[in-house]
Design a protein around this motif. Sequence first.
Motif, PDB file in Angstrom:
ATOM      1  N   LEU C  63      -1.546  37.459  -5.773  1.00 55.92           N
ATOM      2  CA  LEU C  63      -2.486  38.444  -5.220  1.00 55.92           C
ATOM      3  C   LEU C  63      -3.900  38.122  -5.696  1.00 55.92           C
ATOM      4  CD1 LEU C  63      -0.393  41.689  -5.851  1.00 55.92           C
ATOM      5  CD2 LEU C  63      -0.473  40.285  -3.788  1.00 55.92           C
ATOM      6  N   VAL C  64      -4.828  38.073  -4.766  1.00 57.65           N
ATOM      7  CA  VAL C  64      -6.209  37.717  -5.104  1.00 57.65           C
ATOM      8  C   VAL C  64      -7.147  38.852  -4.698  1.00 57.65           C
ATOM      9  CG1 VAL C  64      -8.070  36.044  -4.785  1.00 57.65           C
ATOM     10  CG2 VAL C  64      -5.680  35.295  -4.674  1.00 57.65           C
ATOM     11  N   PRO C  65      -7.555  39.678  -5.655  1.00 57.71           N
ATOM     12  CA  PRO C  65      -8.503  40.741  -5.320  1.00 57.71           C
ATOM     13  C   PRO C  65      -9.871  40.144  -5.025  1.00 57.71           C
ATOM     14  CG  PRO C  65      -7.481  41.086  -7.478  1.00 57.71           C
ATOM     15  CD  PRO C  65      -7.202  39.677  -7.073  1.00 57.71           C
ATOM     16  N   VAL C  66     -10.615  40.780  -4.147  1.00 62.74           N
ATOM     17  CA  VAL C  66     -11.971  40.326  -3.850  1.00 62.74           C
ATOM     18  C   VAL C  66     -12.816  41.583  -3.702  1.00 62.74           C
ATOM     19  CG1 VAL C  66     -11.579  40.283  -1.358  1.00 62.74           C
ATOM     20  CG2 VAL C  66     -13.352  38.841  -2.318  1.00 62.74           C
ATOM     21  N   GLN C  67     -14.120  41.470  -3.988  1.00 65.59           N
ATOM     22  CA  GLN C  67     -14.971  42.643  -3.819  1.00 65.59           C
ATOM     23  C   GLN C  67     -15.289  42.838  -2.337  1.00 65.59           C
ATOM     24  OE1 GLN C  67     -16.575  40.378  -6.639  1.00 65.59           O
ATOM     25  NE2 GLN C  67     -14.663  41.225  -7.384  1.00 65.59           N
ATOM     26  N   TRP C  68     -15.317  44.076  -1.929  1.00 68.27           N
ATOM     27  CA  TRP C  68     -15.596  44.425  -0.530  1.00 68.27           C
ATOM     28  C   TRP C  68     -16.864  43.743  -0.026  1.00 68.27           C
ATOM     29  CZ3 TRP C  68     -14.547  46.198   4.108  1.00 68.27           C
ATOM     30  CH2 TRP C  68     -15.542  46.781   4.888  1.00 68.27           C
ATOM     31  N   GLU C  69     -17.955  43.866  -0.778  1.00 61.32           N
ATOM     32  CA  GLU C  69     -19.235  43.306  -0.329  1.00 61.32           C
ATOM     33  C   GLU C  69     -19.160  41.798  -0.115  1.00 61.32           C
ATOM     34  OE1 GLU C  69     -21.933  44.517   0.655  1.00 61.32           O
ATOM     35  OE2 GLU C  69     -22.159  46.498  -0.213  1.00 61.32           O
ATOM     36  N   GLN C  70     -18.354  41.131  -0.920  1.00 59.46           N
ATOM     37  CA  GLN C  70     -18.359  39.669  -0.891  1.00 59.46           C
ATOM     38  C   GLN C  70     -17.196  39.081  -0.100  1.00 59.46           C
ATOM     39  OE1 GLN C  70     -19.113  41.173  -4.017  1.00 59.46           O
ATOM     40  NE2 GLN C  70     -21.275  40.808  -3.611  1.00 59.46           N
ATOM     41  N   ARG C  71     -16.433  39.930   0.590  1.00 58.29           N
ATOM     42  CA  ARG C  71     -15.207  39.426   1.195  1.00 58.29           C
ATOM     43  C   ARG C  71     -15.479  38.332   2.223  1.00 58.29           C
ATOM     44  NH1 ARG C  71     -17.170  43.343   4.196  1.00 58.29           N
ATOM     45  NH2 ARG C  71     -16.639  43.396   6.396  1.00 58.29           N
ATOM     46  N   MET C  72     -16.528  38.523   3.051  1.00 57.07           N
ATOM     47  CA  MET C  72     -16.813  37.541   4.094  1.00 57.07           C
ATOM     48  C   MET C  72     -17.385  36.266   3.484  1.00 57.07           C
ATOM     49  SD  MET C  72     -16.019  38.480   7.162  1.00 57.07           S
ATOM     50  CE  MET C  72     -17.082  38.212   8.579  1.00 57.07           C
ATOM     51  N   GLN C  73     -18.286  36.447   2.535  1.00 53.90           N
ATOM     52  CA  GLN C  73     -18.890  35.291   1.890  1.00 53.90           C
ATOM     53  C   GLN C  73     -17.822  34.415   1.244  1.00 53.90           C
ATOM     54  OE1 GLN C  73     -22.222  36.522  -0.313  1.00 53.90           O
ATOM     55  NE2 GLN C  73     -22.638  34.556  -1.199  1.00 53.90           N
ATOM     56  N   LYS C  74     -16.886  35.055   0.558  1.00 58.73           N
ATOM     57  CA  LYS C  74     -15.804  34.317  -0.099  1.00 58.73           C
ATOM     58  C   LYS C  74     -14.967  33.563   0.939  1.00 58.73           C
ATOM     59  CE  LYS C  74     -14.299  34.765  -4.458  1.00 58.73           C
ATOM     60  NZ  LYS C  74     -14.430  33.712  -5.475  1.00 58.73           N
ATOM     61  N   LEU C  75     -14.527  34.287   1.948  1.00 55.33           N
ATOM     62  CA  LEU C  75     -13.648  33.684   2.955  1.00 55.33           C
ATOM     63  C   LEU C  75     -14.346  32.515   3.643  1.00 55.33           C
ATOM     64  CD1 LEU C  75     -11.237  33.558   4.898  1.00 55.33           C
ATOM     65  CD2 LEU C  75     -12.255  35.409   6.200  1.00 55.33           C
TER      66      LEU C  75
END
Lengths: 277, 291, 420
Positions: C63-75
């Motif tokens: 499971l890889v949590p990601v911050q809401w604000e950065q979800r697109m940037q990460k992906l």
Amino acid sequence: MARRRSSSNVLNFLVMPVLGLVMLFPIAWMFVVSLKSEAETYRTPLTWIPHEPTFANYVSMWQALEFARYFQNTLIVAGVTTLLAILVAAPAGYAVSRFRFRGRDAFSGFLLASQMFPRVILIVPYFITMRMFGLVNTYTALILIYVAFAVPFCIWMLRGHFASVPVELDEAAMLDGCSPFQVFRRIVLPLILPGVVATAIFAFLVAWNEFLFALVLTTDRKMSVITVGLASLIGEYKTQWNELMAATIVGSIPAMLLYAVLERYLVRGLSSGATKG
Amino acid sequence: MYRYRRYAYAFVLPAVLVIAGTLVYPMGQGVYLSFMRVGIDLATTFVGFANYVEVLRQPLFWGVIGHTAVFAVVSTVLTLAVGLGLALLLNRPDLRFRTFWRVLFLMPWTISHVAAGLGWKWIFDGLYGVANDLLLRIGLIEEPLMWLGTRDLAMACVIVANIWRSYPFVMLLLLAALQTIPQEQYEAAGVDGASGWQRFRFVTLPNIKFAIFVGSALDFIFNVRQFDLIFVMTRGGPRNSTEVLATLVNRQAFEYFDYGQASATAVLMLLMLVAATYVYRRLMQTPVESR
Amino acid sequence: MLRSRLVRSLLALACAAPVAVTAQPVTIQYMDWKLNDSKKIYEFYEQVAKEFTAANPDIKVELVPVQWEQRMQKLITESQGGVPRDVVRVTGTDMAALFPLLRPVDQLLRDIGKYDEVVKPIPARYLADYDTKDGKLYGIPTYISADGLMYNKKLFAAAGLDPNKPPKTWEEFLDYAKKLTKPPNQYGYVLFGAKSGSSARRWMRVFWDAGCEVITRDFKRAAFADKPQCVAAFKREIDFARVAKVTPPGAANADFEFVITGFAQERIAMHMGGANNVDIANGKNPGVGANFALVPMPVTGAALANGDSLVIPAGSKHPQQAAKWLAHLASKDVEVRYALVGRSSPARADALADPRIKADPFLAFHVPADALYSGYSTPKWPKVETVLMDMVQASLLGDETPEAALARGTKEVNAILAAP
């Protein structure tokens, strides 16, 4: 003499406390919020002193985030960054301040220009490069980038301090048979120790506070740094204000301690004797 | 000194290597992409100056330049004033608990921009913010202000937060510079019966002039680049009134997924900053440069 | 001859070795901001992953949590760097921009024999409008919810209104809002003025409710000022703040955090929201959710069909295993259990009909199909959304009349949609 003493009293007992209060108010308020329960945070009229002060936010924040791990990562990254940045920037700052060499102005201009490019544009190229070299999720990647971010500024900061040491001193030392490196290392560098310490603190905080690159270049939670951990308390629908404030305060403690230790080097005295000669 | 000129290259080599190795390629990539139409999968088509034309044609861009200038210039000037004032106070020989005060005034710097922005956003909150509470209690305002929801107030708020977060850098730099002023110069001035202001004007100021230049120039660059603080506090609103170049580039890249335009904006921003710094440097006529 | 055969078989053996390696347990990664936002949801997925690995011993799930604000940037960054995660949650409105980075899931689901089981129970229109591009399916919705009128029964009663009779017309609505407004501590209604996706969808529905579109469904031009009633509806909302003053001040900066906090503190009597709001409000003011009720918005109940989709990035190294995990998450059982934990309505019709969902008044809330609208699935939508929210802010701040704002916005949106 009496006038001097009264101005001292004004400074020590009026000016500094008032200024301190104003400047620290935001942090004091963060601390107050961090001691409140969530319900009390939103109670109006606002309570300036928490009615039911609680350290629960500190406990839950510490449990939610692997803070010890983040501290360790951040300290390693920021510590190595500081050392490398000073090692690289000090000789360069000395050269730019002392030697007139071809490309000097272009070099010092490029140093500043390199920092004027918005960081968001650099993220993807960095990620691709770091992945190519297998450096994603390593301290090395972050250190490399932070050194690159810190060095240009460090050179400029140090350059000013080197300039405050008279060139005659270098020349005298060289006449005595010192090589340029010895002059730099043994004579001039110790003279500007306050400047070096200030620059080191700057480099440390560049790494300590960086968020965007730390976020993108660490894909494994174990490699997270403090700023990334803090950001995880900000959600889609909900920001954990109290925990966030608690974490912010705890997160700044190591940097404060470091500064408190280094502060003693930010003093006059080392220089005054030497420049007399 | 000139005999040792060739040593200069050995001294700057490590710095050149670090910067060339880590910054040149990504920056070059950014400039390259500014001439491309870039897909989200990084597929590129050459479009010449189309991105630049597109950016320059938007009325928003020119507004953003204005906001950036206001934010950066006001922040830099006031930060310098606060930083210099505090550095002078912290440098006074009759200051007691020196370490305590020095550590205390550095504190804002140890807080990341994201956290500082959130803290200030909370302070300026219209309903639960302590700013309103304080001003209402002392009777300065009659009803709560919507700090971040009102155009000019929002800009003022982000500037206040930014100054608060950046003065320690200038303060520290100037404090270090003050330490390297030879005591004899003050002693000489003291003998001549100089007043406090004259001591500052004729001894202190010339000695820290270069540090003031470096501090304000670097702070200006930080301010123009400032993103996290503004984004967290206002996201560029209300009505783009706090939209600056850095938030615009971010919006183009990560909201509109238009790397071409984002890169073009970034290059324009770089050019303008270089020009501004150049002008500033000429204005300052730094003493070191003549050496 | 014999020797070369020997060499060949040796080679075959050597080549077989990596195949044997791939038969070893594979670890796939699941990236989701919900894992970051809620401990309850993280623990839920931990449990689901454990069950999944028990049934598929060769696949482990990280499971890889990601911050809401950065979800697109990460992906996006990780995809561009060639190392994306295997299964990722994105929002339905994110999908339009993301297609080039994704792998179609329909063939993958067929390959593992789960296509019918996963896809059939999901409303076809939703799949077509959000998750399909050039006839290929790229995402599976994990929930679909729509906003309704969320109101506080206690405040209704205190203002002398019948808590079981929410307003049905806009005249009635304004009348209620006025009775519920006692400044500066209580306001009848609230407008979302801050620029964000959650604000935008609340303004989109204003136009839909009036029988209009924001932009035409072929994404060619602006449509929000096409008919007089579109303009009137927009003006009506703005007037709640500027004329009737039944909303808290500072509407141009009001985001979800502002609204839900005010609602949780019982300072706002009505707002537009969904089932998950109850839990969020309870977190801020324990027990307050018991006072809430949720009904369709007046008059038509029009709302955005809003949800998240699960996708498999094109660069995933284990697409087959990823598809199995995706199919597991989209199964009826997991959807129902997720809905109960994550407080959102399931996307699957059969999950929506489950007695556990029906027993919960907030989860069972749904907007009738003919009042449910899809978003505008074009990569240009983020720019249109910027203009939409700028028109809202300009009107709320009094920079322009609502009519002038819509006229200016029409020009700007048309220019955006006409650009290449």
